[in-house]
Design an enzyme around this catalytic site. Sequence first.
Site, PDB file in Angstrom:
ATOM      1  N   ASN A  84      63.319  52.269  25.765  1.00 36.55           N
ATOM      2  CA  ASN A  84      62.515  53.431  25.375  1.00 36.55           C
ATOM      3  C   ASN A  84      61.190  53.494  26.140  1.00 36.55           C
ATOM      4  OD1 ASN A  84      61.492  55.515  23.301  1.00 36.55           O
ATOM      5  ND2 ASN A  84      60.037  53.843  23.034  1.00 36.55           N
ATOM      6  N   SER A 138      66.417  59.223  27.396  1.00 30.03           N
ATOM      7  CA  SER A 138      66.403  60.130  28.537  1.00 30.03           C
ATOM      8  C   SER A 138      65.376  61.249  28.300  1.00 30.03           C
ATOM      9  CB  SER A 138      67.809  60.702  28.739  1.00 30.03           C
ATOM     10  OG  SER A 138      67.846  61.523  29.878  1.00 30.03           O
ATOM     11  N   TYR A 152      59.339  61.774  37.536  1.00 29.39           N
ATOM     12  CA  TYR A 152      59.786  61.260  36.226  1.00 29.39           C
ATOM     13  C   TYR A 152      61.231  61.689  35.967  1.00 29.39           C
ATOM     14  CZ  TYR A 152      59.930  61.372  31.036  1.00 29.39           C
ATOM     15  OH  TYR A 152      60.281  61.248  29.706  1.00 29.39           O
ATOM     16  N   LYS A 156      64.622  59.462  35.291  1.00 31.00           N
ATOM     17  CA  LYS A 156      65.454  59.588  34.083  1.00 31.00           C
ATOM     18  C   LYS A 156      66.895  59.975  34.456  1.00 31.00           C
ATOM     19  CE  LYS A 156      62.529  58.765  30.637  1.00 31.00           C
ATOM     20  NZ  LYS A 156      62.745  57.715  29.621  1.00 31.00           N
ATOM     21  N   THR A 185      53.442  63.109  21.367  1.00 27.25           N
ATOM     22  CA  THR A 185      53.128  61.682  21.561  1.00 27.25           C
ATOM     23  C   THR A 185      52.075  61.541  22.656  1.00 27.25           C
ATOM     24  OG1 THR A 185      54.776  61.348  23.294  1.00 27.25           O
ATOM     25  CG2 THR A 185      55.528  61.034  21.008  1.00 27.25           C
TER      26      THR A 185
END
Length: 231
Positions: A84, A138, A152, A156, A185
Amino acid sequence: MPVAIITGASKGLGRALAEALAARGWDLVLDARNAGVLKETARALEAYGTRVTALPGDVTDTWHRTALVTEARALGGVDLLVSNASALGAEPLVRLEELPLDGLRRALEVNVVAALGLVREALPALRAAPAGTVVTVSSDAAAEAYETWGGYGASKAALDQLAAVLGAEEPGLRVWAVDPGDMATDLYAAAVPDDDGARPEPASVVPALLRLLDERPASGRYGAAALLEAR
Ligand SMILES: NC(=O)c1ccc[n+]([C@@H]2O[C@H](COP(=O)([O-])OP(=O)(O)OC[C@H]3O[C@@H](n4cnc5c(N)ncnc54)[C@H](OP(=O)(O)O)[C@@H]3O)[C@@H](O)[C@H]2O)c1
């Protein structure tokens, strides 16, 4: 009790999943780089009465990955490995023409190389577990061409392919790549600091992951939104 290793579990989705598993009686091995935040999270999770081992470190560190698996074995084995922890490659995100190559290297190192390193370390224990499971977190950036999300997203996408091949090579395991969808987040705020739109809390995505664990569908790539809708 089953044992899960969750990387990047001090906050965000990793912490929310750890809390849900602790509530179900799972023993946990958790990591993150910031030792203080990780320790506070572990202390909060201990309230559920399960064993929580918090190991501060960086997933790109080989010794740290070995230690995560060693700690899980000490708790009884590795039933679930959740990759994660993640790096963006640039904070805030930038267009490819500006993306520092070292940023891309870092995203690949954290999101792909470290994930494979941990899988390799944990494979014997995962194969020995009654229901060995790997989850790689993902992103829709792995499949869609969003401006600024290229480095990024490429990492992924690589992680998705790694999970897909692992699933084919290890028919005795379940290997799920899971796109959680946007969440409020620190990672999202670092990626797009000017985007102040409302986003779901990471805890709202956890039932999708629990559904996978409960129903154990075939290895493959799953979207949290679809898993939640069909519930
Ligand atoms: N938020 C979204 O909108 C969104 C959307 C799609 C996918 N995702 C994915 O969801 C996953 C969780 O992200 P999140 O949004 O929950 O992020 P978050 O709240 O920022 O949490 C990230 C966690 O990973 C840890 N971490 C980061 N780099 C690490 C490293 N090199 N080694 C060990 N731990 C590390 C962080 O702690 P330290 O900083 O202390 O290390 C933290 O515990 C990631 O894979 C992300 O790519 C997020």
